[in-house]
Design a protein around this motif. Structure first.
Motif, PDB file in Angstrom:
ATOM      1  N   ASP A 154       0.791  -1.227   0.000  1.00 11.00           N
ATOM      2  CA  ASP A 154       0.000   0.000   0.000  1.00 11.00           C
ATOM      3  C   ASP A 154       0.825   1.279   0.000  1.00 11.00           C
ATOM      4  N   VAL A 155       2.107   1.189   0.296  1.00 13.27           N
ATOM      5  CA  VAL A 155       2.938   2.372   0.448  1.00 13.27           C
ATOM      6  C   VAL A 155       4.292   2.177  -0.207  1.00 13.27           C
ATOM      7  N   VAL A 156       4.983   3.278  -0.427  1.00  9.32           N
ATOM      8  CA  VAL A 156       6.378   3.234  -0.863  1.00  9.32           C
ATOM      9  C   VAL A 156       7.208   3.552   0.374  1.00  9.32           C
ATOM     10  N   ILE A 157       8.157   2.715   0.675  1.00  5.01           N
ATOM     11  CA  ILE A 157       8.968   2.902   1.868  1.00  5.01           C
ATOM     12  C   ILE A 157      10.380   3.280   1.444  1.00  5.01           C
ATOM     13  N   LEU A 158      10.826   4.443   1.923  1.00  7.10           N
ATOM     14  CA  LEU A 158      12.181   4.922   1.658  1.00  7.10           C
ATOM     15  C   LEU A 158      12.902   5.116   2.977  1.00  7.10           C
ATOM     16  N   THR A 159      14.183   4.835   2.992  1.00  3.51           N
ATOM     17  CA  THR A 159      14.969   5.190   4.165  1.00  3.51           C
ATOM     18  C   THR A 159      15.090   6.710   4.193  1.00  3.51           C
ATOM     19  N   ARG A 160      15.496   7.237   5.310  1.00  2.48           N
ATOM     20  CA  ARG A 160      15.681   8.676   5.434  1.00  2.48           C
ATOM     21  C   ARG A 160      16.673   9.174   4.378  1.00  2.48           C
TER      22      ARG A 160
END
Length: 183
Positions: A154-160
């Protein structure tokens, strides 16, 4: 005597969670549900067993790390295994899981209890608990509770770092676009 020299530890070490004939093992399910590697899930199960030893033998109330708690929660869903086999045959006593009532007093109680659990771990197992599974009490109770569980479908996950890179690229593109528009 070290924890690993006790009969309880030998029963825990030999114990395999879940049905022996399961095509999808407890460890595989734990890894999938938490997006962990198989190796990390196996280590979390090992640490869950150490936590159970402490719950029975430390002489005080103990509090699990989040990773250990995830293993415990999943084990509780294997209710027949947990209540009919694990508690009576391995632990030889019931081990109930109780949620916090919330509030400052409870947070302080669990914070202190967790710090005492880490100290007992080191005293009984003769080593510092692995920090990637057992973070310090500050991290466990002040930083990690801010985390949320997300479904990556459901989401795009990026590191900081990735997010900063994307923002920098967008910023440079905007500067280039404005500069081009001006000439």
């Amino acid at each position: 005597m070290r924890a690993t020299d006790t009969d309880l530890w030998h029963r825990l070490a030999d114990y395999v969670i879940g049905p022996a004939d399961a095509a999808f093992t407890f460890a595989q399910r734990l890894a999938r549900e938490n997006r962990w590697s198989g190796d990390y899930a196996a280590r979390a199960i090992h640490e869950y067993k150490r936590f159970c030893w402490l719950a029975c033998e430390a002489g005080h109330e103990v509090t699990p790390s989040d990773a250990v708690d995830q293993a415990w929660h999943l084990h509780l869903t294997y209710s027949r295994d947990y209540w009919d086999r694990f508690c009576p045959q391995v632990l030889r006593r019931p081990l109930h899981h109780g949620p916090t009532a919330g509030g400052t007093t409870e947070r302080t109680r669990y914070y202190d209890q967790y710090a005492q659990t880490l100290a007992s771990y080191e005293a009984h197992f003769g080593q510092v608990p692995p920090g990637d599974i057992w973070p310090d009490a500050r991290r466990r109770f002040l930083v990690d509770p801010r985390a949320v569980r997300l479904n990556p479908a459901d989401v795009v996950i990026l590191t900081r770092g990735q997010a900063y890179g994307v923002l920098a690229a967008i910023g440079l593109a905007l500067v280039a676009l404005v500069a081009t528009a001006m000439f």
